[in-house]
Design an enzyme around this catalytic site. Structure first.
Site, PDB file in Angstrom:
ATOM      1  N   CYS A 416       0.896  -0.986   0.184  1.00  0.00           N
ATOM      2  CA  CYS A 416       0.135   0.022   0.042  1.00  0.00           C
ATOM      3  C   CYS A 416       0.788   1.303  -0.090  1.00  0.00           C
ATOM      4  CB  CYS A 416      -0.844   0.051   1.263  1.00  0.00           C
ATOM      5  SG  CYS A 416      -0.225  -0.130   2.845  1.00  0.00           S
ATOM      6  N   HIS A 460      -2.239   0.473   6.934  1.00  0.00           N
ATOM      7  CA  HIS A 460      -2.413   0.857   5.595  1.00  0.00           C
ATOM      8  C   HIS A 460      -1.949   2.229   5.472  1.00  0.00           C
ATOM      9  CE1 HIS A 460      -4.386   0.122   1.811  1.00  0.00           C
ATOM     10  NE2 HIS A 460      -5.207   1.022   2.118  1.00  0.00           N
ATOM     11  N   ASP A 476      -7.812   6.024  -2.015  1.00  0.00           N
ATOM     12  CA  ASP A 476      -6.957   4.793  -1.709  1.00  0.00           C
ATOM     13  C   ASP A 476      -6.668   4.215  -3.358  1.00  0.00           C
ATOM     14  OD1 ASP A 476      -5.695   2.832  -0.925  1.00  0.00           O
ATOM     15  OD2 ASP A 476      -7.327   2.141   0.617  1.00  0.00           O
TER      16      ASP A 476
END
Length: 658
Positions: A416, A460, A476
């Protein structure tokens, strides 16, 4: 004496080894041999009859070991370095531990070393660890006491204490001390804050999010399944895709690493989000991080005691979180963050280092000319991530100086942080203010406890882009590549296991078992001044003063002492009886059945005279048994035992008339 010495010293080393286990597990690899080798040498010395290491060599080894420790940790300050020094000194102490006094010091300080581990963890498993160390230490100290007590006393018996009898005796001592420990835990007056503390400069950052982000930093947390925090929702639980737990926010980028700025950490928010009917109410129970940031869903609408809200709506504690922390929270997900962006904030959100990632800049310039609208440009970049051969992987290849270029055009594999970093850089190159937000995404719902468990592996990173009228908007990019990461969690987004024990059923069991840890936190770790003062509310005493608590504690200890003292006085260590004495008791039992009365207080000669008077022809057999018993019990011992056993087995006296 040799048998006693060999019984005591191995238990001293076992106690130290048990106490060292948690510290060794967190030590750098180069420190572990310095702990293991002295223990191994002392074990060999015990059974090979070696003497102490010469003093000059001990001094040289100690100096070299301390030097390695200082080089490893950088200094002797900090809890890990200090506890590692204690561990190292205890292990090296074994090189000269050949007297009862030294062995007793090692066993006692091993208990202190065990206590230091509670500075790093207060989980339920630590209770089992502490119990094992205490039982082992008690066995070692009992053996040492017995060894010292019988110095110079000739052996008159072959009676030995079995391992199980010693363990049982030590366990009984602990159990008898448990009620007093419980009374002290419940009733000893507590203060609203600890009597002592560790300076923040001496703290060692625990596993968790850090104050920076670079390729691989969040990926490392994916292997850590320890709990980060737990959340109890009062009304509705948000969808998994909406559970973004806000943590550190990064504005500054040097080409590889993202960091926060002084202003983002210290300038407070201009306004606090309002509480609306759609706001989300919940309670967070956060594990210690030794950092100042707290976690909340977007956007925190209340401030727990001792906290503040930064300009980028990061919830910060005034002090580092060094123990379990619970706080109430209300979040407003509809709040618009910065509908108007200040010039200074815009400049910070567009800043990029020069001469980095030329390929990415060329691509962004071309797309920006074709897509001038900010929203459409964001959609185009997300579509590119989704349609091209990008992969979400735990083991991406390393990146060179131009990290974004390498990622977008060469490796196309990342976690991520790779996607959040690359996407934020592309936004800034396009003139769209953007920043990186780190935290946690999702969580596991515990049906039995009705709470959401968030682990370190749920860490994350995502992007926030500023759009006119919408303010800072969450984007995201990882969800464009691996939607399952956001929909079902990080563990379900990757194919294959992280390690050989990473099975879904085992993860579910561990998550369910967390309910016990939650209860341990609620009832033990979080037990403080408020809970203590209301302890006797069911009995009509609303809030107890410290003096009242001391009075009740004194009374409780007195009652407990009156009840326990007779038990303590009757405690005996179960021993394996002397085999010669056991054969003599069988002989007396046969005499009793034959009508020859004996008493336990009678000497062997007295028993023999009574037997001679009643047995007649079998008196010679009785005299032989008596002679063999005296030789086995008070003479050489072992060589006479078989003869004594055979003689007693063959002794069958006829029943005498009374």
């Amino acid at each position: 004496m040799k048998a006693r010495r060999q019984a005591a010293m191995p238990w001293v080393m076992i106690t130290l080894a048990l106490a060292v286990i948690p510290q060794a597990a967190s030590m750098p690899a180069q420190m572990i041999p310095l702990i293991i080798l002295p223990i191994a040498w002392r074990w060999a010395a015990e059974y090979r009859g070696w003497g102490p290491v010469p003093l000059p060599l001990r001094i040289a080894v100690t100096g070299a070991a301390v030097l390695v420790l200082v080089v490893t940790y950088g200094s002797l300050f900090g809890r890990r370095a200090a506890v590692s020094l204690l561990t190292l000194m205890l292990a090296l102490k074994l090189l000269e531990t050949f007297r009862v006094r030294d062995a007793r010091i090692v066993a006692s300080l091993s208990l202190f070393l065990c206590g230091t581990q509670f500075l790093f963890s207060q989980g339920m498993t630590m209770l089992l660890y502490a119990a094992a160390v205490m039982v082992s230490a008690l066995v070692a100290l009992i053996y040492l006491q017995r060894q010292e007590a019988f110095v110079g006393v000739p052996r008159t018996s072959k009676t030995r204490h079995s391992l199980f009898s010693e363990l049982g005796y030590s366990a009984r001592l602990l159990l008898m001390a448990a009620p007093a420990a419980l009374l002290l835990f419940l009733l000893f007056p507590r203060w609203s804050s600890p009597l002592w503390g560790v300076p923040e400069t001496a703290l060692d950052a625990k596993t968790g999010l850090s104050d920076s982000m670079s390729p691989g930093s969040i990926q490392e947390l994916f292997m850590d399944d320890s709990p980060a925090f737990r959340a109890d929702f009062a009304n509705r639980i948000p969808e998994q895709t909406q559970m973004y737990w806000r943590g550190p926010v990064f504005w500054a980028f040097d080409g590889r690493e993202w960091r926060s700025t002084f202003y983002s950490r210290n300038v407070p928010a201009e306004e606090k989000p309002p509480i609306t009917p759609r706001s989300i109410r919940y309670t967070v129970q956060m594990e210690p991080t030794e950092q100042r940031w707290l976690f909340a869903l977007d956007y925190p609408a209340i401030l727990p005691r001792g906290t503040g809200l930064t300009m980028d709506y990061q919830l910060m504690s005034r002090r580092s979180v060094t123990r379990l922390k619970s706080y109430e929270m209300v979040s407003n997900p509809q709040f618009i963050d910065s509908p108007r962006l200040k010039t200074t904030h815009r400049a910070a959100a567009l800043s990029l280092p020069d001469d980095f990632n030329p390929q990415t800049r060329e691509l962004v310039n071309q797309w920006r000319m074709e897509t001038p609208d900010d929203t459409e440009f964001i959609s185009r970049v997300l579509a590119w991530f989704n349609q091209e051969e990008f992969s979400y992987t735990l083991n991406p290849p390393p990146l060179s100086r131009h990290t974004v270029d390498d990622f977008l055009f060469e490796t196309r594999s990342g976690f991520c942080e790779h996607y959040a970093s690359a996407f934020t850089v592309m936004m800034r190159m396009a003139g769209i203010p953007a920043r990186v937000v780190t935290g946690y995404q999702g969580g596991w719902y515990n049906d039995f406890g009705n709470y959401v468990l968030v682990r370190q592996s749920d860490a994350h990173a995502w992007t926030e882009a500023w759009l006119p009228g919408a303010g800072w908007t969450r984007v995201d990019p990882t969800a464009a590549v691996a939607p399952s990461r956001v929909e079902r969690g990080a563990l379900d987004a990757l194919s294959g296991r992280r390690h050989f024990l990473d099975y879904p059923w085992l993860r579910d069991f561990r998550n369910g078992f967390d309910l016990l840890q939650r209860r341990w936190n609620d009832w033990v770790i979080a037990f403080g001044l408020d809970q203590q003062s209301r302890l006797f509310r069911p009995f009509g005493m609303d809030r107890l003063t410290p003096s009242q608590l001391v009075g009740i504690l004194t009374l409780g200890i007195a009652v407990l002492a009156a009840f326990m003292m007779p038990l303590i006085l009757r405690m005996k260590v179960r021993t394996r009886s002397d085999p010669a004495l056991r054969q003599w008791q069988r002989f007396r039992h046969k005499l009793e059945r034959a009508g020859v009365g004996t008493e336990a207080s009678m000497t062997p000669d007295e028993v023999l005279r009574r037997a001679d008077a009643r047995l007649g022809a079998q008196s010679e057999h009785a005299r032989r048994i008596t002679r063999l018993y005296l030789e086995a019990r008070y003479g050489a011992g072992d060589p006479r035992l078989p003869a004594l056993e055979n003689a007693v087995r063959g002794f069958r006296p006829a029943r005498q008339a009374r």
